[in-house]
Design a protein around this motif. Structure first.
Motif, short mmCIF file in Angstrom:
data_model
loop_
_atom_site.label_atom_id
_atom_site.label_comp_id
_atom_site.label_asym_id
_atom_site.label_seq_id
_atom_site.Cartn_x
_atom_site.Cartn_y
_atom_site.Cartn_z
N ASP A 132 -4.17 0.13 -8.81
CA ASP A 132 -5.44 -0.39 -8.29
C ASP A 132 -6.06 -1.44 -9.21
O ASP A 132 -7.00 -2.13 -8.82
CB ASP A 132 -6.44 0.76 -8.08
N TYR A 205 -5.95 5.64 -5.29
CA TYR A 205 -6.68 5.56 -4.03
C TYR A 205 -6.17 4.34 -3.28
O TYR A 205 -5.86 3.29 -3.86
CB TYR A 205 -8.19 5.50 -4.23
N TYR A 207 -4.37 3.13 0.95
CA TYR A 207 -4.30 3.23 2.40
C TYR A 207 -2.92 2.80 2.90
O TYR A 207 -2.13 2.19 2.17
CB TYR A 207 -5.36 2.33 3.03
N THR A 215 -11.74 -3.03 0.17
CA THR A 215 -11.76 -1.97 -0.85
C THR A 215 -12.11 -2.48 -2.24
O THR A 215 -12.18 -1.67 -3.17
CB THR A 215 -10.39 -1.26 -0.93
N GLY A 239 -8.16 -0.98 -3.56
CA GLY A 239 -7.30 0.07 -3.06
C GLY A 239 -5.85 -0.38 -2.93
O GLY A 239 -5.58 -1.56 -2.66
N ARG A 304 -9.05 10.51 -0.17
CA ARG A 304 -9.04 9.11 -0.60
C ARG A 304 -7.84 8.78 -1.47
O ARG A 304 -7.27 7.70 -1.39
CB ARG A 304 -10.34 8.83 -1.37
#
Length: 315
Positions: A132, A205, A207, A215, A239, A304
């Motif tokens: 991240d 975290y 997706y 994000t 993210g 998350r």
């Protein structure tokens, strides 16, 4: 002066981690909540590479060193013969965090080492909130975001790799701002080349499908930063697109073993479940406090945060 958002984020992140003495003052991670997080990972590591002759664990961005300490403590207590065979390497470019890690891991100083380059090895790559930190390009409708004197300027997208990335992942909805992290892809390729045999465990975290609102966020003093374009020093993150890691991972000889949210990952761990049951039955203040922190891992962070395990399936 005009610069791309990507360059702005890269410089901001580098400055933060170069100057940072303690990441805990701005945000907390699962290993800081309770040692059971590291024990659950230690249990998985033994299941995956427990039969390797000379295994290496490579942790990317080790923070305070808490996760390494908990993993090594678990393995030393529960799997001593495996513990004797392993070496634990840390890849972290922050001098101040490295020094803090050395202090925390002093009891394991004959077992732990630090590297500036990715070594060639067999074993397991571990990261918790590492990917991240890579900078992203912000792209919308064939334009890329730049900053000029703190103001947003959208200019024509010229990066062909970004266009190919978006086509491959089908990121084509009009009006949507997509966060494109080619650095994540490039680093995953470097990891795969370094790893002769073994696994890559990525916890972060993120997706599978990009959220509509984006994000990218900044954290300082455990609070969200309101003005991302300010000159102050703070942690800036985005993210992780796990679909990209899985899709491009196939190009690098990586196959997906599993992908799940953090809650399901932890509740699948026998070590974690036994400790959770033990704490639930106790009423002393320490157990109640630990149980509260563990619930944060499962509830606040459970959905998350994602856990991706990939196996190196080709040399």
């Amino acid at each position: 002066m005009r610069k791309s958002f990507y360059q702005f984020m890269k410089e901001k992140s580098l400055r933060y981690y170069t100057e940072c003495e303690d990441i805990g003052k701005d945000f907390f991670t699962s290993p800081e909540l309770d040692s059971i997080f590291g024990h659950a990972i230690g249990e998985l590591i033994f299941k995956l590479i427990g039969d390797y002759k000379n295994p290496t664990i490579l942790e990317l961005g080790a923070g305070r060193g808490t996760l390494a300490y908990d993993i090594l403590s678990f393995l030393k207590t529960n799997h001593p013969s495996f513990f004797e065979r392993i070496r634990y390497l840390i890849y972290d470019f922050s001098p101040k965090l490295r020094e803090r890690q050395r202090q925390v891991l002093k009891v394991f100083e004959d077992k732990v080492g630090w590297v500036d380059e990715l070594p060639s090895f067999s074993g397991l790559v571990l990261s918790n909130e590492f990917f991240d930190c890579f900078p992203v390009k912000l792209v919308k409708d064939e334009t890329e975001l730049y900053l000029e004197d703190g103001k947003e300027v959208w200019l024509p997208l010229r990066d062909e790799r970004v266009k190919q990335y978006m086509t491959r992942l089908n990121l084509r909805n009009p009006g949507v701002v997509y966060e494109i992290c080619l650095d994540c892809v490039d680093f995953l390729e470097r990891l795969s080349k370094s790893l002769k045999k073994g696994f890559i465990l990525t916890i972060d975290y993120g997706y599978l499908e990009p959220p509509a609102l984006g994000t990218v966020m900044g954290y300082k003093g455990h609070r969200l930063v309101k003005n991302l374009y300010s000159e102050e020093v703070f942690d800036i993150t985005a993210g992780v697109n796990f679909r990209a890691l899985m899709e491009y991972g196939k190009d690098f000889g990586l196959e997906v073993v599993f992908f799940k949210n953090q809650r399901d990952f932890l509740l699948f761990s026998e070590v974690f479940k036994r400790e959770l049951e033990r704490l639930t039955e106790r009423q002393d203040p320490e157990s109640i406090e630990r149980l509260s922190r563990i619930k944060t891992m499962l509830i606040s962070m459970g959905e998350r945060f994602k856990v991706l395990l990939q196996r190196k399936c080709s040399a």
